[in-house]
Motif scaffolding. Structure first.
Motif, PDB file in Angstrom:
ATOM      1  N   ARG A   1       0.849  -1.184   0.000  1.00 50.25           N
ATOM      2  CA  ARG A   1       0.000   0.000   0.000  1.00 50.25           C
ATOM      3  C   ARG A   1       0.885   1.234   0.000  1.00 50.25           C
ATOM      4  O   ARG A   1       1.451   1.588   1.019  1.00 50.25           O
ATOM      5  CB  ARG A   1      -0.908  -0.036   1.234  1.00 50.25           C
ATOM      6  N   PHE A   2       1.037   1.852  -1.163  1.00 52.87           N
ATOM      7  CA  PHE A   2       1.935   3.001  -1.279  1.00 52.87           C
ATOM      8  C   PHE A   2       1.206   4.296  -0.980  1.00 52.87           C
ATOM      9  O   PHE A   2       0.003   4.379  -1.071  1.00 52.87           O
ATOM     10  CB  PHE A   2       2.521   3.096  -2.685  1.00 52.87           C
ATOM     11  N   ARG A   3       2.008   5.293  -0.666  1.00 52.90           N
ATOM     12  CA  ARG A   3       1.438   6.618  -0.492  1.00 52.90           C
ATOM     13  C   ARG A   3       1.256   7.235  -1.879  1.00 52.90           C
ATOM     14  O   ARG A   3       2.216   7.471  -2.596  1.00 52.90           O
ATOM     15  CB  ARG A   3       2.382   7.481   0.350  1.00 52.90           C
ATOM     16  N   LEU A   4       0.024   7.463  -2.265  1.00 47.13           N
ATOM     17  CA  LEU A   4      -0.245   8.026  -3.583  1.00 47.13           C
ATOM     18  C   LEU A   4      -0.664   9.484  -3.431  1.00 47.13           C
ATOM     19  O   LEU A   4      -1.195   9.877  -2.397  1.00 47.13           O
ATOM     20  CB  LEU A   4      -1.383   7.249  -4.259  1.00 47.13           C
TER      21      LEU A   4
ATOM     22  N   ARG B   1      12.289  10.682  -1.800  1.00 44.38           N
ATOM     23  CA  ARG B   1      10.926  10.649  -2.330  1.00 44.38           C
ATOM     24  C   ARG B   1      10.900  11.053  -3.815  1.00 44.38           C
ATOM     25  O   ARG B   1      10.121  10.537  -4.604  1.00 44.38           O
ATOM     26  CB  ARG B   1      10.032  11.580  -1.518  1.00 44.38           C
TER      27      ARG B   1
ATOM     28  N   PHE C   1       7.424   5.071  -0.118  1.00 43.27           N
ATOM     29  CA  PHE C   1       6.676   5.693   0.973  1.00 43.27           C
ATOM     30  C   PHE C   1       5.310   5.034   1.070  1.00 43.27           C
ATOM     31  O   PHE C   1       4.496   5.151   0.170  1.00 43.27           O
ATOM     32  CB  PHE C   1       6.571   7.201   0.751  1.00 43.27           C
ATOM     33  N   TYR C   2       5.120   4.349   2.138  1.00 41.23           N
ATOM     34  CA  TYR C   2       3.924   3.542   2.319  1.00 41.23           C
ATOM     35  C   TYR C   2       2.854   4.294   3.089  1.00 41.23           C
ATOM     36  O   TYR C   2       3.140   5.173   3.874  1.00 41.23           O
ATOM     37  CB  TYR C   2       4.258   2.310   3.145  1.00 41.23           C
ATOM     38  N   ASP C   3       1.621   3.869   2.880  1.00 41.81           N
ATOM     39  CA  ASP C   3       0.550   4.213   3.803  1.00 41.81           C
ATOM     40  C   ASP C   3       0.468   3.075   4.802  1.00 41.81           C
ATOM     41  O   ASP C   3       0.153   1.964   4.426  1.00 41.81           O
ATOM     42  CB  ASP C   3      -0.789   4.307   3.060  1.00 41.81           C
TER      43      ASP C   3
ATOM     44  N   ALA D   1       8.991   7.280  -5.298  1.00 38.50           N
ATOM     45  CA  ALA D   1       7.760   7.658  -4.609  1.00 38.50           C
ATOM     46  C   ALA D   1       7.175   6.483  -3.834  1.00 38.50           C
ATOM     47  O   ALA D   1       6.658   6.633  -2.744  1.00 38.50           O
ATOM     48  CB  ALA D   1       6.749   8.177  -5.621  1.00 38.50           C
ATOM     49  N   TRP D   2       7.304   5.279  -4.409  1.00 36.61           N
ATOM     50  CA  TRP D   2       6.579   4.167  -3.794  1.00 36.61           C
ATOM     51  C   TRP D   2       7.288   3.557  -2.600  1.00 36.61           C
ATOM     52  O   TRP D   2       6.783   2.615  -2.002  1.00 36.61           O
ATOM     53  CB  TRP D   2       6.202   3.136  -4.813  1.00 36.61           C
TER      54      TRP D   2
END
Lengths: 404, 186
Positions: free
Chosen positions: A86-89, B176, B183-185, B180-181
């Motif tokens: 689950r990446f930060r988009l 970043r 960086f996780y949620d 970009a990826w």
């Protein structure tokens, strides 16, 4: 059994590199490098040393979960099931409608936050390009009152990555133009030079029914029609790489093949996929009149063959069934089907990975069904729903493959 | 074996006994002694094989100053278990060699062997395996460590390995831009 604080930070470089060689997924490798400065330095390639090679990657399944997409990875698991990243988009990509993808982890997305403006977004780097939402003005329906150049892209692909060298990147899409004059828009095809604000005037397929899928193969966009004819559309560039025109040719499939041809199963979706240098058509079918929520799919693979006729100007083609996958792993999705070789992926077996495209009347009406994603194997016929957890419907997008 | 019944009889007998012994004695950095099968030690560790062949094995305990007693106990335990285990061809072929073509998959007992270790003990063991040139044990331990990383966000990996995030905000911003990826949620 937590370790002593920061002890693992000092794991010798040679050992950390030995560990990371056993981590095949590129997203995992990025995570490991981000843990601390030492690890990042250890994983960077020192001068004179062989770089840590990334093994060939497979597509991820983009799944539109509430709050934003998650990515199901077949690599980070046991080879049978999948694991979720689950990446930060960016905010405008979170509840976007995804309608295609391209190699290099590019995804087409129409953002709900930005009035459905379509874009091409790189999930790895965050880089983005805007994608036209209107046809070139002044040509299209200019004389008809109430007409507009607006359109909705339903399936899209590219001729190359937008940042690649060589010929300029051209996009192609199956679109629905804005309804006007009491008529709902029908399906047409269009092209655009990546970076341009407008798409070329829309093109109606003259025969064979509506367009159902598109792939770039052999220097041209190949559009498949409902009747399984093929439109071959070759971009022509002028000076300075201007997209001047698109030459269109039609490959007509033998008449008795069309529509009336009896599949012993009910064809549901047709895909085009390039494999080993040739174009294949994959038909996803289910037993006729099967109204179950998750039908027992079966897949058929065909290869286009030219039929010899006495008239050299009259060429006729047919689709011949390919009896075996013969070491192929196929991923099928509209505009984003790809073929891989079992030989490159130890632990994987041949088969066809599919995603939930039961919304293929291309109405794009919410909610989008999302639960029926899996892998089909031919011998014995078997469907494995290998993308847990179960997901019902999404109110913003269908699933899509994110291509490596 | 014919032994000279002369003067040096006792000496000779002792030497023969030593040569015939099927174990070697290893001494940890904190002075503890461990016996290990000579055959297994020579087969599994290039360093020990070299010492045995070169005759630099000390009957009273070969000093391994870089290895603590807990790690050495695990090394010896692993060697002895390996000596006793019958390589199971069926197990190897049926296990999913999942995208690890260049690496051999650990066998069931090897998985269990590393699964029971604390994270500190695992760290000591992978270092010891590296020091002793034990390719197979390195495979098994590195495999275990890689399993601890897979499918996790950087934060989750830090938590598993108990590592403090030492990046500055500026550095994170720089990364970043590149990835970009990563960086996780969470």
């Amino acid at each position: 059994m937590a370790a002593t604080l920061d002890r693992w930070k000092c794991l010798p470089t040679v050992l950390l590199r030995s560990v990371i060689r056993r981590v095949p997924c590129e997203a995992d490798r990025a995570s490991v490098a981000l843990v601390c400065r030492n690890w990042r330095a250890a994983l960077a390639t020192p001068p004179g040393e062989a770089p840590l090679l990334l093994p060939p990657q497979l597509p991820w399944l983009l799944r539109p979960l509430p709050g934003g997409p998650a990515f199901s990875c077949l690599f980070c698991s046991d080879g049978v099931s999948s694991t979720i990243h689950r990446f930060r988009l960016p905010d405008d990509a979170r509840t976007a409608r995804y309608f295609g993808s391209y190699d290099g982890r590019w995804a087409f997305a129409a953002s709900r936050l930005a009035d459905d403006a379509p874009m091409l977004l790189n999930l790895r780097t965050g880089e983005r390009y805007s994608v036209p939402r209107e046809f070139l003005p002044g040509i299209f329906r200019s004389s008809e009152p109430g007409a507009s150049g607006a359109m909705t892209m339903l399936v899209a692909t590219l001729s190359s990555a937008p940042d690649a060298d060589g010929d300029p990147c051209v996009g192609a899409a199956i679109v629905r133009s804005a309804p006007f004059d009491g008529r709902s828009g029908h399906l047409q095809i269009t092209f655009w030079r990546m970076g341009h604000q407008y798409a070329m005037p829309p093109y109606d397929l003259m025969m064979g029914g509506e367009p159902v899928d598109v792939v770039y193969h052999d220097g041209a966009f190949q559009f498949l029609t409902e009747d399984e004819h093929l439109y071959v559309c070759r971009p022509v560039f002028g000076q300075g790489g201007v997209l001047q025109a698109v030459e269109k040719g039609l490959r007509v499939v033998q008449k008795h093949w069309c529509r009336c041809r009896a599949y012993d199963q009910q064809p549901h979706v047709r895909y085009l996929v390039e494999s080993r240098g040739e174009l294949l058509m994959v038909v996803k079918a289910s037993p006729a009149s099967n109204e179950q929520r998750s039908p027992m799919w079966t897949f058929m693979v065909f290869r286009m063959t030219q039929i010899q006729t006495s008239n050299p100007y009259h060429m006729i083609y047919t689709w011949n069934m390919v009896p075996s996958l013969n070491g192929r792993i196929l991923f099928v999705g509209l505009g984003c089907s790809r073929a891989y070789e079992v030989a490159d992926f130890p632990g994987f077996k041949e088969g066809i990975y599919f995603l939930d495209d039961r919304d293929t009347r291309m109405n794009h009406t919410e909610p989008y069904p999302c639960s029926d994603n899996g892998k089909w194997s031919r011998v014995p016929p078997f469907v494995n729903h290998c993308f847990p957890p179960h997901q019902g419907e999404s109110n913003y997008s269908s699933p899509v493959w994110v291509l490596p | 074996m014919e032994v000279d019944k002369g003067k040096g009889e006792a000496e000779e007998t002792r030497k023969v006994a030593e040569a015939d012994r099927d174990t070697v004695t290893l001494k940890s950095s904190d002075g503890k002694l461990f016996e290990v099968s000579k055959e297994a030690a020579a087969r599994l560790s290039t360093v020990l094989a070299g010492m045995i062949a070169g005759g630099s094995i000390d009957d009273n305990g070969t000093d391994l100053k870089q290895i603590g007693s807990e790690a050495l106990e695990n090394v010896v335990d692993y060697c002895n278990k390996h000596a006793n285990s019958i390589p199971s061809a069926a197990l190897i072929s049926s296990s999913i060699s999942f995208n690890t073509a260049p690496f051999k998959e650990p066998e069931e007992w090897e998985r269990k062997f590393v699964d029971r270790l604390s994270h500190d003990a695992l760290f000591d063991l992978v270092e010891a395996a590296n020091f002793l040139g034990m390719e197979r044990l390195l495979d098994v331990t590195c495999h275990k460590i890689s399993e601890m990383m897979k499918g996790k966000s950087p934060d989750q990996i830090r938590e598993v390995f108990n590592i403090k995030n030492d990046y500055t905000k500026e550095e994170l911003e720089e990364i970043r831009q590149e990835l970009a990826w990563a960086f996780y949620d969470d």
